[in-house]
Design a protein around this motif. Structure first.
Motif, PDB file in Angstrom:
ATOM      1  N   PRO A   1       0.818  -1.227   0.000  1.00  0.00           N
ATOM      2  CA  PRO A   1       0.000   0.000   0.000  1.00  0.00           C
ATOM      3  C   PRO A   1       0.845   1.267   0.000  1.00  0.00           C
ATOM      4  O   PRO A   1       1.834   1.375   0.734  1.00  0.00           O
ATOM      5  N   GLY A   2       0.431   2.233  -0.804  1.00  0.00           N
ATOM      6  CA  GLY A   2       1.174   3.475  -0.906  1.00  0.00           C
ATOM      7  C   GLY A   2       1.094   4.366   0.315  1.00  0.00           C
ATOM      8  O   GLY A   2       1.877   5.313   0.441  1.00  0.00           O
ATOM      9  N   ASN A   3       0.161   4.073   1.216  1.00  0.00           N
ATOM     10  CA  ASN A   3       0.060   4.863   2.446  1.00  0.00           C
ATOM     11  C   ASN A   3       0.730   4.179   3.630  1.00  0.00           C
ATOM     12  O   ASN A   3       0.498   4.549   4.777  1.00  0.00           O
TER      13      ASN A   3
ATOM     14  N   ASP B   1       1.354   0.731  -4.376  1.00  0.00           N
ATOM     15  CA  ASP B   1       0.019   0.958  -4.934  1.00  0.00           C
ATOM     16  C   ASP B   1      -0.569   2.283  -4.477  1.00  0.00           C
ATOM     17  O   ASP B   1      -0.833   2.482  -3.290  1.00  0.00           O
ATOM     18  N   LEU B   2      -0.786   3.180  -5.443  1.00  0.00           N
ATOM     19  CA  LEU B   2      -1.459   4.442  -5.156  1.00  0.00           C
ATOM     20  C   LEU B   2      -2.941   4.392  -5.492  1.00  0.00           C
ATOM     21  O   LEU B   2      -3.665   5.356  -5.244  1.00  0.00           O
TER      22      LEU B   2
ATOM     23  N   LYS C   1      -4.737  10.267  -1.017  1.00  0.00           N
ATOM     24  CA  LYS C   1      -4.069  10.194  -2.327  1.00  0.00           C
ATOM     25  C   LYS C   1      -2.903  11.176  -2.428  1.00  0.00           C
ATOM     26  O   LYS C   1      -1.798  10.798  -2.840  1.00  0.00           O
ATOM     27  N   ASP C   2      -3.122  12.421  -2.072  1.00  0.00           N
ATOM     28  CA  ASP C   2      -2.087  13.441  -2.265  1.00  0.00           C
ATOM     29  C   ASP C   2      -0.875  13.193  -1.380  1.00  0.00           C
ATOM     30  O   ASP C   2       0.268  13.255  -1.848  1.00  0.00           O
ATOM     31  N   SER C   3      -1.117  12.928  -0.103  1.00  0.00           N
ATOM     32  CA  SER C   3       0.013  12.713   0.810  1.00  0.00           C
ATOM     33  C   SER C   3       0.772  11.436   0.461  1.00  0.00           C
ATOM     34  O   SER C   3       2.013  11.402   0.528  1.00  0.00           O
ATOM     35  N   SER C   4       0.048  10.395   0.056  1.00  0.00           N
ATOM     36  CA  SER C   4       0.703   9.139  -0.313  1.00  0.00           C
ATOM     37  C   SER C   4       1.552   9.324  -1.564  1.00  0.00           C
ATOM     38  O   SER C   4       2.670   8.798  -1.653  1.00  0.00           O
TER      39      SER C   4
ATOM     40  N   ALA D   1      -3.057  13.632 -11.640  1.00  0.00           N
ATOM     41  CA  ALA D   1      -2.132  14.207 -10.660  1.00  0.00           C
ATOM     42  C   ALA D   1      -0.898  13.322 -10.503  1.00  0.00           C
ATOM     43  O   ALA D   1       0.225  13.830 -10.351  1.00  0.00           O
ATOM     44  N   ASP D   2      -1.094  12.002 -10.551  1.00  0.00           N
ATOM     45  CA  ASP D   2       0.048  11.078 -10.490  1.00  0.00           C
ATOM     46  C   ASP D   2       0.986  11.304 -11.674  1.00  0.00           C
ATOM     47  O   ASP D   2       2.216  11.348 -11.516  1.00  0.00           O
TER      48      ASP D   2
END
Length: 271
Positions: A11-13, A32-33, A42-45, A75-76
């Motif tokens: 996980p991206g977070n 994974d985002l 989403k943004d912080s990750s 954004a990614d």
């Protein structure tokens, strides 16, 4: 090019797991985002993942972005353009057409190696060969869970057999390495290994994972036995000695297609 057998999602977070995932023994690691990260993170990750990747010494780790038709996905892509990192691949979910993968190809910086589309819809399956048959695409993934939701079908082996077979054929025709969907029951390692063997029998020679414990099961399933390796060596040696003519090994006629299979076994099981 190295044959990759396994890919581990993380996980991206959860940046505390990134290094651990890279040390778990998988051939590739994908941060994974998308599905693993809620909308509010989403943004912080994204920021944390790209920062970590810019400092990482691990060579086979990259990321899955959000869908390219979503705000988060755009954004990614923008963040990847600005970061201009050297990455082995970028995985793109829910790819339905070649035009989508071409747009992503145009948008991503040259430092990104392979584009890694996930086929997880009926439309994506219909267009799989065209999606895979793009110069920057070298790997693909069967997203069985989303595919099953799109069709409203069960996730049993039998109901997904057609999709797996069609994707295996499309990937082989486009010279693309296809990964099977992760086994969604993380601790059912026996079934993970058994279904990986079934996928291998269809021509799918790699699999994704959602837990480090699944990696060993995947590798066992995809590795040839000592007997299979020795038999492949014997076939290649006999064929070469016969100067490419038909030869008999252990009572079986050995022709070029059999030798091709033997060479693939040896290449995929190099130590």
């Amino acid at each position: 090019m190295m044959h990759h057998r396994s890919l581990l999602f993380v996980p991206g977070n959860r940046p505390d797991r990134f290094d651990k995932a890279c040390m778990a023994g998988a051939d590739l690691v994908c941060i994974d985002l998308e599905d693993a990260v809620g909308a509010g993170d989403k943004d912080s990750s994204r920021t944390d993942v790209l920062s970590w990747l810019s400092q990482s010494d691990h060579k086979n780790v990259s990321l899955r972005i959000n869908g390219i038709d979503t705000d988060a996905g755009q954004a990614d892509i923008k963040a990847l353009q600005e970061a201009d990192l050297s990455l082995p691949f970028v995985m793109a979910p829910k790819v339905d057409s070649k035009s989508e993968i071409n747009d992503l190809d145009d948008a991503l910086p040259s430092g990104v190696g392979s584009l890694f589309p996930i086929i997880e819809s009926a439309q994506g399956l219909e267009n799989a060969y065209d999606i895979f048959n793009t110069s920057r695409v070298t790997m693909g993934l069967f997203g069985a869970v989303d595919y099953g939701a799109d069709l409203d079908c069960a996730l049993s082996w039998e109901t997904l057999l057609f999709a797996r077979s069609r994707l295996a054929n499309a990937a082989a025709a486009a010279d693309t390495l296809l990964f099977d969907v992760p086994h969604i029951i993380a601790r059912d390692l026996e079934d993970c290994e058994a279904t990986t063997r079934q996928a291998k029998a269809l021509g799918i020679h790699a699999r994704a994972a959602i837990h480090p414990a699944q990696i060993a099961a995947i590798h066992r399933a995809l590795s040839a036995s000592t007997f299979e390796i020795e038999q492949a060596k014997a076939i290649v040696a006999a064929y070469e000695k016969a100067n490419g003519n038909v030869v008999i090994v252990d009572g079986k006629f050995i022709e070029a297609p059999v030798v091709k299979k033997a060479l693939r076994v040896l290449a995929q099981n190099e130590s």
